[in-house]
Design an enzyme around this catalytic site. Structure first.
Site, PDB file in Angstrom:
ATOM      1  N   THR A 237      38.389  55.533  39.074  1.00  0.00           N
ATOM      2  CA  THR A 237      38.028  54.335  38.323  1.00  0.00           C
ATOM      3  C   THR A 237      36.839  53.659  38.987  1.00  0.00           C
ATOM      4  O   THR A 237      36.800  53.516  40.213  1.00  0.00           O
ATOM      5  CB  THR A 237      39.207  53.348  38.243  1.00  0.00           C
ATOM      6  N   PHE A 239      34.936  50.355  39.653  1.00  0.00           N
ATOM      7  CA  PHE A 239      35.093  48.904  39.674  1.00  0.00           C
ATOM      8  C   PHE A 239      33.747  48.263  39.980  1.00  0.00           C
ATOM      9  O   PHE A 239      32.937  48.817  40.727  1.00  0.00           O
ATOM     10  CB  PHE A 239      36.094  48.484  40.762  1.00  0.00           C
TER      11      PHE A 239
END
Length: 354
Positions: A237, A239
């Site tokens: 992921t 961020f």
């Protein structure tokens, strides 16, 4: 606030642009053709003293040497908390229930930074955060690529075959679908991965597992029955770290940068092609493009015989530094064909390896 700026008179546009530059710090370049350069200069001069005292570099401390307060969405043990600590190892992490709360806390100075997910290698973009970053006056000051490692957590003293139900965030359940199907587990969606672990621990529920991080197991006293249960191991992921102040652009050979922008384009054949040519002609690599319908006037029609069509806002990431004249020239060029252009941030790239 955050609504795209439509065409106005040249004098009004220029005055509005200068006012925004003074108050917002080089985040809206709709208006004069030289505004990109003006805003780049602003970031290295008038904003420079503020930025240095507030220590906008992603690994720094807040004013007075106190740890940064970093907001994230979720409860302790969430992957977002792990990403926040990866970005700011010495920070005090502050959980919030919703993405909107994280933005609000950062904007009203309750915290120093926000760390929020924007895209996942399996699930794609988190559209809510793309919409929210546009409607708030925050700047991207860093990025973190965080590897997601799902674990099967439950109350101690059970066998894995005793676990009949699995609770987690819908994306986490989808990422472990093959594994959970092989175990014959019923999947139950909840708001948060670590929240599922917390609820099971507080209620001492037997026969139910949470799909969450190992840190969540440590925090809530659960047993790790299996680890790395995601169907695809390349689960990462991205961020973004957000701050009230931008990083002043500085030329750095050792530290590669990214710049994130949002823009809308004039209607016409090849409009997107021409916009992207502003970067390719200058050997600037684009790493992401995301389109979202405009929040104001999203549906348009150019004539009585024309069908309705959406108006789009484009989010673009490029491997470039706002301190580089080549980047400034590219944005000047893009501004000629854009109806709206905003620099969301210019920040150090995360160059970590998988």
């Amino acid at each position: 606030r955050g609504a795209p700026i439509r065409a106005r008179s040249g004098a009004a546009r220029a005055a509005s642009t200068r006012a925004r530059a003074r108050t917002c710090g080089w985040n809206d370049t709709h208006g004069t053709r030289g505004s990109v350069l003006e805003l780049a200069k602003l970031a290295t001069s008038t904003r420079g003293d503020v930025a240095r005292t507030r220590a906008v570099e992603p690994t720094s401390f807040a004013m007075g040497g106190a740890p940064l307060r970093v907001a994230y969405q979720g409860v302790p043990g969430a992957y977002s908390e792990g990403a926040a600590l990866a970005a700011y190892p010495d920070a005090e992490t502050v959980p919030h229930e919703q993405f909107d709360d994280v933005y609000a806390a950062t904007e009203n100075s309750s915290v120093d930074r926000a760390v929020l997910p924007f895209e996942n290698s399996l699930g794609g973009s988190i559209h809510r955060n793309y919409d929210l970053i546009f409607s708030h006056n925050l700047h991207v000051v860093g990025e973190v690529y965080y590897r997601v490692n799902h674990c099967l957590l439950a109350m101690p003293g059970q066998k894995i075959e005793d676990l009949k139900r699995a609770q987690s965030h819908p994306q986490a359940l989808a990422q472990c679908e093959g594994y959970l199907t092989n175990l014959g587990m019923v999947r139950e969606a909840v708001d948060d991965t670590a929240g599922a672990a917390q609820a099971i621990a507080e209620a001492k529920t037997m026969g139910v597992a949470a799909v969450a991080s190992r840190r969540a197991a440590d925090l809530y006293g659960l047993h790790v029955y299996d680890e790395g249960i995601q169907d695809d191991t390349s689960n990462v992921t991205r961020f973004l770290a957000l701050s009230r102040e931008p990083i002043p652009p500085t030329n750095s050979v050792d530290k590669p940068y990214k710049t994130s922008i949002a823009c809308s384009l004039k209607e016409g054949p090849g409009a997107l092609f021409k916009a992207l040519a502003c970067f390719s002609l200058r050997d600037i690599n684009m790493t992401k493009i995301e389109s979202r319908p405009m929040r104001t006037n999203p549906v348009t029609s150019t004539g009585a015989k024309q069908s309705m069509q959406f108006s789009y806002l484009f989010y673009i990431d490029i491997e470039a530094n706002m301190a580089d004249e080549n980047t400034q020239n590219a944005l000047r060029h893009l501004n000629e064909s854009a109806t709206f252009l905003r620099v969301l941030g210019s920040y150090p790239r995360d160059c970590s390896q998988l």
